[in-house]
Design an enzyme around this catalytic site. Structure first.
Site, PDB file in Angstrom:
ATOM      1  N   GLN A   1      -0.388  -8.099   1.480  1.00  0.00           N
ATOM      2  CA  GLN A   1      -0.489  -7.642   0.098  1.00  0.00           C
ATOM      3  C   GLN A   1      -0.282  -6.150  -0.121  1.00  0.00           C
ATOM      4  OE1 GLN A   1      -3.646  -7.739  -3.672  1.00  0.00           O
ATOM      5  NE2 GLN A   1      -4.040  -9.007  -1.903  1.00  0.00           N
TER       6      GLN A   1
ATOM      7  N   GLU B   1      -8.855  -6.321   2.476  1.00  0.00           N
ATOM      8  CA  GLU B   1      -9.274  -5.967   1.117  1.00  0.00           C
ATOM      9  C   GLU B   1     -10.758  -5.638   0.996  1.00  0.00           C
ATOM     10  OE1 GLU B   1      -9.734  -5.111  -2.634  1.00  0.00           O
ATOM     11  OE2 GLU B   1      -7.708  -5.620  -1.980  1.00  0.00           O
TER      12      GLU B   1
ATOM     13  N   GLY C   1     -20.188   8.731 -20.389  1.00  0.00           N
ATOM     14  CA  GLY C   1     -21.138   9.308 -21.320  1.00  0.00           C
ATOM     15  C   GLY C   1     -21.479   8.415 -22.495  1.00  0.00           C
TER      16      GLY C   1
END
Length: 415
Positions: free
Chosen positions: A17, A139, A248
């Site tokens: 991949q 992965e 935030g």
């Protein structure tokens, strides 16, 4: 109209991949990507997770569009000569072998430079230089080593890996940028260079806000936008933050109508400060807009759990799409939790080429992701993945081999 990378030839030694993500992206931008595979077997993902017997899997087809496939026996002396000819003709060699594999094949950086001093050699590895550089990585290992897993999930549970392939595909995207940058620098210097994208580095780059939070935590001992505040405890490391936004503007995933039976009947809701009064009006809590306990972001932080519970009482009366339609009218940031089924069936994603239907000679039609990056002067046409060795003769002819020479190489087992 030409393509952005017309004239660039890529020698693709990648598999699975991370590397194929990179080379597919370059192929979508117009590069001629020549995928080198083992005769009779090819990329291991051709047969992994098959949904149709004896047909290339979706795992392979969705990572290898717009490429050409050649089969070469790299251990055969004559096959090695074919590879040398390809190196001399190509601009970039991309590989994601285990550490040292390319050297053991006889293609060290120094040897490649002898054959083609303009060659760019791009590599995906698990780790950069250091104690783990010889380790193989997949992965989820990358997600764990790059800091993603430790900061994902809920604080009262174990670390969690993401469904997004930030280790493999994320590193492939980083490598593609490195290759294009090296190609640009070559226009100035005339020289090739090595490009390295380590999977740990790529994951960390995508987790930079958590490295930011680590330093904030060390200085203050608390992070008020995390759900642990004000009643929970903070340790020495950035904790898992559930569905908190990480920025935030506090956010959370809330239930919508039908959540009892639909696992994706949820919406992500952000209590953005500039639209706070509008949020109060929508959910029927107009008094919160002026109440000193709720009117300012600082006042709301210790009460976020209760605030989201009140908002959820409203979202549970609406489907996620109804809630989104209402909230968008007031510029309140939100987003539905879309399932893969909903994404696959979304007409707008088909129209933009983000989801594409491709016809394959053996498996028939299937859906795949298209190019996520849209260039106005280089539109992407997603072409099917190649059959194993489909373009061997074609590429050999381009290298100057005659039909008789190609036949002899095939008899010798070199191709």
């Amino acid at each position: 109209m030409g393509k952005a990378l017309d004239g660039v030839r890529i020698l693709d030694f990648t598999h699975v991949q991370s590397g194929p993500t990179c080379t597919q992206l370059l192929a979508w931008f117009g590069a001629d990507v020549i995928k080198v595979e083992r005769a009779g077997a090819g990329d291991i993902t051709r047969e992994q997770l098959r949904d149709i017997p004896d047909v290339d899997s979706l795992y392979f087809t969705m990572l290898n569009h717009n490429k050409r496939s050649v089969t070469i026996d790299t251990k055969n002396p004559e096959g090695k000569q074919v590879l040398e000819a390809l190196i001399q003709k190509c601009d970039v060699l991309v590989e994601n072998f285990a550490p040292g594999a390319l050297d053991r094949m006889g293609f060290t950086w120094e040897r490649i430079q002898e054959l083609n001093p303009r060659m760019i050699v791009a590599s995906v590895k698990g780790f950069g230089p250091g104690p783990y550089e010889d380790c193989k990585v997949y992965e989820n290992v990358a997600q764990c080593a790059g800091g993603a897993a430790s900061t994902t999930g809920f604080d009262d549970g174990p670390p969690v890996v993401s469904g997004a392939q930030i280790g493999d595909s994320g590193t492939g995207l980083h490598l593609a940028l490195g290759i294009v940058t090296a190609l640009y620098q070559r226009t100035q210097t005339g020289r090739g260079q090595r490009v390295l994208a380590a999977m740990q580095d790529g994951v960390l780059n995508l987790c930079r806000v958590k490295l930011r939070d680590q330093q904030r935590l060390e200085r203050t001992g608390v992070m008020k936008e995390y759900p642990q505040y004000p009643n929970g405890k903070f340790g020495e490391a950035v904790p898992r933050a559930g569905n908190a936004s990480g920025g935030g503007q506090p956010g959370w995933i809330l239930k919508c109508k039908g959540w009892e039976t639909d696992p994706n009947a949820y919406i992500y809701f952000i209590t953005q400060a500039p639209v706070w009064a509008k949020i109060c009006n929508v959910i029927g809590k107009e008094e919160w807009a002026t109440d000193p306990d709720y009117a300012t972001p600082a006042a709301r932080l210790p009460r976020l759990k209760d605030i989201f519970a009140e908002i959820e009482r409203w979202t549970m009366t609406k489907t996620k799409f109804e809630a989104m339609q209402i909230l968008n009218k007031y510029d309140i940031p939100c987003g539905p939790i879309l399932s893969m089924k909903e994404i696959a069936e979304e007409p707008s994603l088909r129209k933009t080429g983000t989801i594409v239907e491709v016809d394959h000679p053996t498996r028939g039609k299937y859906l795949t992701v298209g190019n996520p990056i849209k260039l106005s002067d280089s539109p992407t046409e997603v072409k099917r993945s190649p059959l194993l060795g489909e373009h061997t003769d074609e590429v050999m002819a381009e290298l100057g081999y005659s039909p008789e020479q190609i036949s002899a190489l095939r008899t010798a087992g070199a191709i």
